[in-house]
Write a protein that holds these residues in place. Structure first.
Motif, PDB file in Angstrom:
ATOM      1  N   LYS A 149       0.852  -1.192   0.000  1.00 27.30           N
ATOM      2  CA  LYS A 149       0.000   0.000   0.000  1.00 27.30           C
ATOM      3  C   LYS A 149       0.885   1.238   0.000  1.00 27.30           C
ATOM      4  N   ALA A 150       0.316   2.329  -0.495  1.00 32.55           N
ATOM      5  CA  ALA A 150       1.062   3.591  -0.542  1.00 32.55           C
ATOM      6  C   ALA A 150       1.539   3.961   0.865  1.00 32.55           C
ATOM      7  N   ARG A 151       2.779   4.438   0.921  1.00 35.71           N
ATOM      8  CA  ARG A 151       3.423   4.856   2.173  1.00 35.71           C
ATOM      9  C   ARG A 151       3.580   3.739   3.202  1.00 35.71           C
ATOM     10  N   GLN A 152       3.461   2.511   2.736  1.00 32.31           N
ATOM     11  CA  GLN A 152       3.764   1.378   3.617  1.00 32.31           C
ATOM     12  C   GLN A 152       4.836   0.525   2.960  1.00 32.31           C
ATOM     13  N   LYS A 153       5.480  -0.274   3.746  1.00 26.93           N
ATOM     14  CA  LYS A 153       6.568  -1.099   3.206  1.00 26.93           C
ATOM     15  C   LYS A 153       6.047  -2.064   2.139  1.00 26.93           C
ATOM     16  N   HIS A 154       6.811  -2.126   1.023  1.00 26.45           N
ATOM     17  CA  HIS A 154       6.429  -3.018  -0.072  1.00 26.45           C
ATOM     18  C   HIS A 154       7.148  -4.352   0.079  1.00 26.45           C
ATOM     19  N   VAL A 155       6.609  -5.362  -0.615  1.00 26.42           N
ATOM     20  CA  VAL A 155       7.287  -6.673  -0.597  1.00 26.42           C
ATOM     21  C   VAL A 155       7.415  -7.207  -2.023  1.00 26.42           C
ATOM     22  N   ILE A 156       8.443  -8.040  -2.209  1.00 25.33           N
ATOM     23  CA  ILE A 156       8.665  -8.662  -3.520  1.00 25.33           C
ATOM     24  C   ILE A 156       8.260 -10.124  -3.422  1.00 25.33           C
ATOM     25  N   ASP A 157       7.459 -10.570  -4.352  1.00 20.45           N
ATOM     26  CA  ASP A 157       7.049 -11.973  -4.388  1.00 20.45           C
ATOM     27  C   ASP A 157       8.128 -12.777  -5.130  1.00 20.45           C
ATOM     28  N   PRO A 158       8.861 -13.618  -4.411  1.00 21.14           N
ATOM     29  CA  PRO A 158       9.967 -14.343  -5.056  1.00 21.14           C
ATOM     30  C   PRO A 158       9.495 -15.233  -6.207  1.00 21.14           C
ATOM     31  N   ALA A 159       8.247 -15.684  -6.141  1.00 17.97           N
ATOM     32  CA  ALA A 159       7.753 -16.565  -7.195  1.00 17.97           C
ATOM     33  C   ALA A 159       7.597 -15.827  -8.508  1.00 17.97           C
ATOM     34  N   LYS A 160       7.324 -14.520  -8.412  1.00 15.83           N
ATOM     35  CA  LYS A 160       7.126 -13.743  -9.644  1.00 15.83           C
ATOM     36  C   LYS A 160       8.394 -13.011 -10.082  1.00 15.83           C
ATOM     37  N   CYS A 161       9.303 -12.757  -9.122  1.00 16.17           N
ATOM     38  CA  CYS A 161      10.491 -11.932  -9.406  1.00 16.17           C
ATOM     39  C   CYS A 161      11.425 -12.656 -10.370  1.00 16.17           C
ATOM     40  N   ILE A 162      11.866 -11.928 -11.421  1.00 16.43           N
ATOM     41  CA  ILE A 162      12.824 -12.521 -12.373  1.00 16.43           C
ATOM     42  C   ILE A 162      14.235 -11.977 -12.146  1.00 16.43           C
ATOM     43  N   SER A 163      14.442 -11.298 -11.044  1.00 14.28           N
ATOM     44  CA  SER A 163      15.761 -10.783 -10.661  1.00 14.28           C
ATOM     45  C   SER A 163      16.381  -9.871 -11.709  1.00 14.28           C
ATOM     46  N   CYS A 164      15.547  -9.025 -12.316  1.00  8.16           N
ATOM     47  CA  CYS A 164      16.104  -8.144 -13.351  1.00  8.16           C
ATOM     48  C   CYS A 164      16.829  -6.953 -12.738  1.00  8.16           C
ATOM     49  N   GLY A 165      16.493  -6.608 -11.493  1.00  6.83           N
ATOM     50  CA  GLY A 165      17.197  -5.516 -10.831  1.00  6.83           C
ATOM     51  C   GLY A 165      16.657  -4.137 -11.153  1.00  6.83           C
ATOM     52  N   ALA A 166      15.555  -4.051 -11.896  1.00 10.25           N
ATOM     53  CA  ALA A 166      15.004  -2.735 -12.257  1.00 10.25           C
ATOM     54  C   ALA A 166      14.614  -1.964 -10.994  1.00 10.25           C
ATOM     55  N   CYS A 167      14.040  -2.657  -9.997  1.00 15.97           N
ATOM     56  CA  CYS A 167      13.617  -1.997  -8.759  1.00 15.97           C
ATOM     57  C   CYS A 167      14.831  -1.462  -7.996  1.00 15.97           C
ATOM     58  N   PHE A 168      15.889  -2.237  -7.997  1.00 16.89           N
ATOM     59  CA  PHE A 168      17.121  -1.850  -7.309  1.00 16.89           C
ATOM     60  C   PHE A 168      17.643  -0.537  -7.880  1.00 16.89           C
ATOM     61  N   ASP A 169      17.643  -0.461  -9.218  1.00 18.64           N
ATOM     62  CA  ASP A 169      18.186   0.727  -9.873  1.00 18.64           C
ATOM     63  C   ASP A 169      17.334   1.967  -9.621  1.00 18.64           C
ATOM     64  N   VAL A 170      16.037   1.782  -9.402  1.00 22.98           N
ATOM     65  CA  VAL A 170      15.155   2.934  -9.353  1.00 22.98           C
ATOM     66  C   VAL A 170      14.881   3.406  -7.914  1.00 22.98           C
ATOM     67  N   CYS A 171      15.111   2.555  -6.933  1.00 22.61           N
ATOM     68  CA  CYS A 171      14.749   2.883  -5.553  1.00 22.61           C
ATOM     69  C   CYS A 171      15.490   4.130  -5.048  1.00 22.61           C
ATOM     70  N   PRO A 172      14.754   5.194  -4.674  1.00 27.97           N
ATOM     71  CA  PRO A 172      15.426   6.428  -4.244  1.00 27.97           C
ATOM     72  C   PRO A 172      15.989   6.314  -2.828  1.00 27.97           C
ATOM     73  N   GLU A 173      15.529   5.347  -2.062  1.00 27.09           N
ATOM     74  CA  GLU A 173      15.943   5.240  -0.657  1.00 27.09           C
ATOM     75  C   GLU A 173      17.002   4.161  -0.437  1.00 27.09           C
ATOM     76  N   ASP A 174      17.425   3.513  -1.510  1.00 30.84           N
ATOM     77  CA  ASP A 174      18.404   2.419  -1.389  1.00 30.84           C
ATOM     78  C   ASP A 174      17.938   1.348  -0.398  1.00 30.84           C
ATOM     79  N   CYS A 175      16.654   1.022  -0.433  1.00 30.71           N
ATOM     80  CA  CYS A 175      16.188   0.043   0.533  1.00 30.71           C
ATOM     81  C   CYS A 175      15.943  -1.316  -0.103  1.00 30.71           C
ATOM     82  N   ILE A 176      16.316  -1.453  -1.381  1.00 29.13           N
ATOM     83  CA  ILE A 176      16.221  -2.778  -1.991  1.00 29.13           C
ATOM     84  C   ILE A 176      17.613  -3.376  -2.000  1.00 29.13           C
TER      85      ILE A 176
END
Lengths: 260, 632
Positions: free
Chosen positions: B588-615
């Motif tokens: 949800k907005a303004r709450q901690k997000h989670v990654i579903d390992p079953a769907k994740c293809i490990s492309c790293g797009a989220c890592f590159d875009v995260c402004p808080e370096d929390c991935i």
């Protein structure tokens, strides 16, 4: 006459020859797969690598292929140095991975102490070692009907567009020079088939054997002005005629031609 | 008009300079391939049309010209206003009226179009003040970006053919070779063989039919210096070749250009036609009695055709495959006749060396590597592009002062030099001065001058695999060690990157690599294992991690890497959700997000875009073990 030292033996090589001939002259065996006296040397199989040095090189040596390295006066050659043997072994190991079922490769690898490849075995075993003898002999004969196509790991020997080759005359030179029997053909009394192309056979007017394709007779009759009838007579009968002529000139009674 | 003598040449140069200075103001629009791709043709056309329609050509003496590559491709289309020397970047068609009205008309600078230094965030107006250009010394690229490559008079005004005129004004061929020898020039194609020695042996070779060739088959991934020279200043290549032919005693030559460089072919064709028409090429060049002509031979895009013997076979019309070179090309090369082959950059250096003297060129560089060298600086660096520097410049200076440092200020990991056959140098080699010997001693090579900068998010095993894949596709397949060896090496590396690596893989790679070095027919095969051997030399632990831990320390091998979101400081900004291609991230907005390992293809797009370096990325095995534990 260039004088060189090969594995400690002094060898007098002929001018303008390659190192491989000098090794053989000295009775030193160097393994080869892509070398044949009928065609120009190629340097593709890399089995005939040897170490070449000179006393004044201070222990530095270079690895060359014996089939293509021109003999030079004063060179010192080592055909079985450690790195030479190691390179040959890796080459044979690689070839064994490519051609795991080919007797020629299995035997040569075994002679170098390799019974099983240390690499990934080809899931589609082939007998083609890509030595290029077939394409070179086809070029030498004047047809250039087949060639290597594609590059790298996808390289293979094929006619243009993998269709029956228009320039092929069915002479079988490629199949006969092939060291592994990879190139398949069928010859009957009337027809021959190679590279998916059918040829009509000619019968020798003297002995009746089918010995040459009509296309080959046409091809060679068209070059050099020798009449087609010359190619129609089989080699056995031509030899018999030559022998008979020689005997007659020598005043001996002719022996009947050997049928075989 | 045909130039019949050296006197007429001097007059033609003077006339060209006069015509140029009479016009006064200039707008240079970069029309190199990079800028063209960014739409510079339309910008150039708009300047042309609006200068005419606005009457600026007559009132201000303003004219525009399309130039070759300035080297700063990522900021294109580039426009330079002269004589102020203003550089505008990323200029669009819509900007043209404003540039003409404000900058040309009123002398005002348009801040929006200026280059901003990523380090200081300051706008820099002048071309020559920009760090990317400020540190460069350009010899082979002396006129690129300055001359109109399709205009011989513009080239003459910029000093083209001055070296040729000097060579033909009383210098003997031996004196020309001596001048090249004094310059210390070595082959810019990569091997670094002394140019003068090469010329000498070809000059000595018997027979009256000889060839000079230009190797324009630049094929290294990420390298484009030769392309830019051929496109941007074709006359510099022609001039060098004519001088070389004169020194060697050749009357025929070929420019071998890969077919993927259509603009280079077009510009060279125009240059050849113009040079011929003006008497700089063909019979009786500049009235000296020396004859030389050139033809273009277009390659089919095989990397191996950059190898000299394969290149010659290709020009002959045969399959571009290398052959043993125990007999040198200077004795038996193209069509079995004495042949001298040099790289585009080498030829481009020659004219400047003869014009300015060998000592001038030798004034730069190190003990054994003289002069300047062009590099294609690419990868994870802020300023990518084409640069030319004195030999002996440190890698640190190139990457940090000219390149502006690593993108996003991430840590530097390695720089790959010399193209696919080169090697990777780690951070502790950053202060090495770049020259032929030092690069070779450290397991890399000069090669064609490609320089690929890598950050900490680069997996060295993956990099080696990339080059192996490239080379296995480009190997001609004639000899066993290269053809079969690359195929098997690639198998090993595919296993390493997918978690199937096993004990002994490193040793097998090294053994195979050594055999390929020793046993292959040509330099492609001999050097094909360099990316493997050099990364093993400096990053062995990374290999061991792939094998022993099934973990990729850089987090780039997807089969070995998993991503997760750390609760602090995830703000629930949703940016990772937007870029995830498989909808694996929820929250949800303004709450901690989670990654579903079953769907994740490990492309790293989220890592590159995260402004808080929390991935963060973790070894996939670790994540799987954690999940298995949770399931218990």
């Amino acid at each position: 006459m260039p004088t060189l030292t090969i594995d400690g033996r002094t060898v007098h090589a002929d001018h303008g020859t390659f190192l491989l001939a000098a090794c053989r002259k000295a009775g030193i065996e160097v393994p080869t797969l892509c070398e044949h006296p009928a065609v120009e040397p190629y340097g593709g199989c890399r089995l005939c690598v040897v170490d070449v040095t000179r006393p004044e090189w201070d222990g530095w040596s270079k690895m060359v292929v014996a089939c293509l390295f021109p003999v030079e006066d004063g060179i010192v050659v080592h055909t079985r140095s450690e790195r030479v043997m190691e390179t040959r072994k890796v080459v044979l190991d690689l070839l064994l991975a490519r051609c795991p079922e080919t007797p020629l490769i299995r035997d040569l690898a075994a002679a170098h102490g390799i019974v099983a490849t240390s690499f990934v075995t080809n899931p589609e075993p082939t007998d083609c070692i890509l030595c290029g003898l077939c394409t070179r002999v086809c070029d030498t004969m004047g047809m250039s009907a087949i060639s290597s196509v594609d590059r790298g790991a996808g390289r293979e020997i094929a006619p243009p567009f993998r269709a029956p080759p228009p320039a092929c005359v069915g002479c079988l030179a490629c199949a006969e020079i092939c060291p592994t029997g990879f190139i398949k053909f069928e010859t009957g009394t009337r027809k021959r088939r190679i590279w998916d192309k059918d040829f009509d056979m000619l019968r020798c007017p003297r002995c009746g054997r089918s010995h040459i394709t009509a296309a080959q007779a046409d091809f060679f009759a068209g070059r050099g002005g020798v009449p087609r009838s010359y190619f129609e007579i089989c080699d056995h009968c031509k030899r018999a005629e030559l022998a008979a002529t020689a005997m007659r000139l020598a005043g001996q009674p002719a022996t009947p031609a050997r049928q075989g | 008009m045909r130039i019949e003598s050296l006197e007429q040449f001097g007059a033609a140069v003077a006339a060209a300079r006069e015509a140029r200075s009479a016009k006064g103001r200039e707008v240079w629009v970069c029309c190199g391939t990079g800028c063209l791709a960014n739409g510079s043709k339309a910008v150039a056309d708009a300047f042309g049309a609006q200068i005419v329609s606005g009457g600026l050509a007559t009132t201000l003496g303003l004219y525009h010209k399309s130039t070759g590559c300035h080297g700063f491709c990522e900021r294109g289309p580039l426009v330079v206003i002269q004589p102020e020397g203003l550089l505008y970047t990323k200029v669009g068609v819509g900007d043209v009226p404003e540039v003409l009205e404000k900058t040309v008309g009123k002398g005002e600078v348009i801040p929006r179009l200026l280059y901003k230094d990523p380090a200081t965030k300051q706008a820099i107006a002048k071309y020559d003040d920009i760090p990317f250009y400020k540190h460069q010394i350009r010899v082979s690229m002396r006129n690129i970006g300055r001359v109109d490559p399709a205009n011989l008079d513009d080239a003459l005004a910029h000093g083209a053919y001055a070296g040729l005129a000097r060579a033909l004004s009383g210098m003997t061929p031996d004196q020309v070779i001596a001048e090249i020898e004094a310059s210390g020039l070595r082959g810019r194609g990569g091997a670094g063989f002394a140019t003068a020695r090469k010329w000498k042996s070809c000059r000595k070779a018997g027979g009256d039919r000889k060839f000079v060739l230009c190797n324009g088959d630049e094929g290294d991934p990420g390298a484009f210096k030769d392309r830019s020279i051929m496109e941007g200043d074709p006359h510099s290549v022609l001039e060098g070749m004519i001088i070389g032919a004169y020194a060697i005693g050749a009357h025929e030559g070929y420019l071998y250009v890969r077919d993927e460089y259509p603009l280079a072919v077009v510009n060279l064709q125009k240059a050849l036609a113009d040079a011929r028409q003006r008497g700089l090429l063909g019979a009786n060049i500049l009235g000296s009695g020396f004859d030389f002509d050139l033809r273009i031979s277009r390659g089919g895009g095989a990397f191996v055709c950059g190898e000299s013997s394969a290149l010659m076979r290709s020009i002959e019309g045969r399959t571009g495959e290398p052959r043993a070179k125990y007999v040198h090309a200077s004795d038996k090369g193209l069509f079995d006749l004495p042949t001298n082959l040099n790289n585009v950059e080498t030829w481009a250096d020659v004219g400047a060396i003869i014009a300015n003297g060998g000592a001038w060129f030798a004034g730069w560089g190190t003990k054994k590597s003289k002069g300047t060298k062009a590099f294609s600086l690419v990868g994870k660096v802020k300023n990518t592009g084409l640069i030319e520097l004195p030999m002996g410049t440190t890698l640190r200076h190139i990457i940090y002062d000219i390149g502006g440092g690593i993108l996003k200020d991430r840590p530097f990991k390695a720089v790959q030099t010399g193209g696919p056959s080169g090697g990777c140098l780690p951070a502790d080699r950053l202060d090495l001065p770049v020259d032929y010997e030092i690069l070779a001693d450290n397991g890399s090579m000069m090669g064609s001058g490609g320089m690929i900068v890598m950050d900490d998010r680069t997996c060295m095993v993956d990099v080696a695999k990339y080059f192996l894949k490239f080379l296995s596709e480009e190997s001609c397949g004639k000899c066993v060690p290269c053809r079969e060896g690359l195929k098997q090496m690639l198998c090993i590396f595919e296993d390493l990157c997918t978690g199937r690596g096993k004990a002994g893989d490193i040793e097998r790679s090294e053994r195979l690599g050594r055999a390929m070095q020793l046993g292959s027919l040509c330099e492609l095969g001999k050097s094909a294992a360099n990316p493997v051997l050099s990364t093993l030399r400096y990053f062995r632990a990374e290999y061991e991690s792939h094998i022993d831990l099934k973990a990729c320390p850089a987090g780039m091998c997807r089969d070995l890497t998993a991503y997760e979101i750390v609760s602090e400081p995830c703000t629930g900004c949703h940016q990772c959700v937007k870029v995830c291609p498989t909808e694996a991230i929820s929250g949800k907005a303004r709450q901690k997000h989670v990654i579903d390992p079953a769907k994740c293809i490990s492309c790293g797009a989220c890592f590159d875009v995260c402004p808080e370096d929390c991935i963060r990325f973790i070894p996939k095995k670790e994540q799987e073990a954690a999940h298995a534990h949770a399931d218990d």
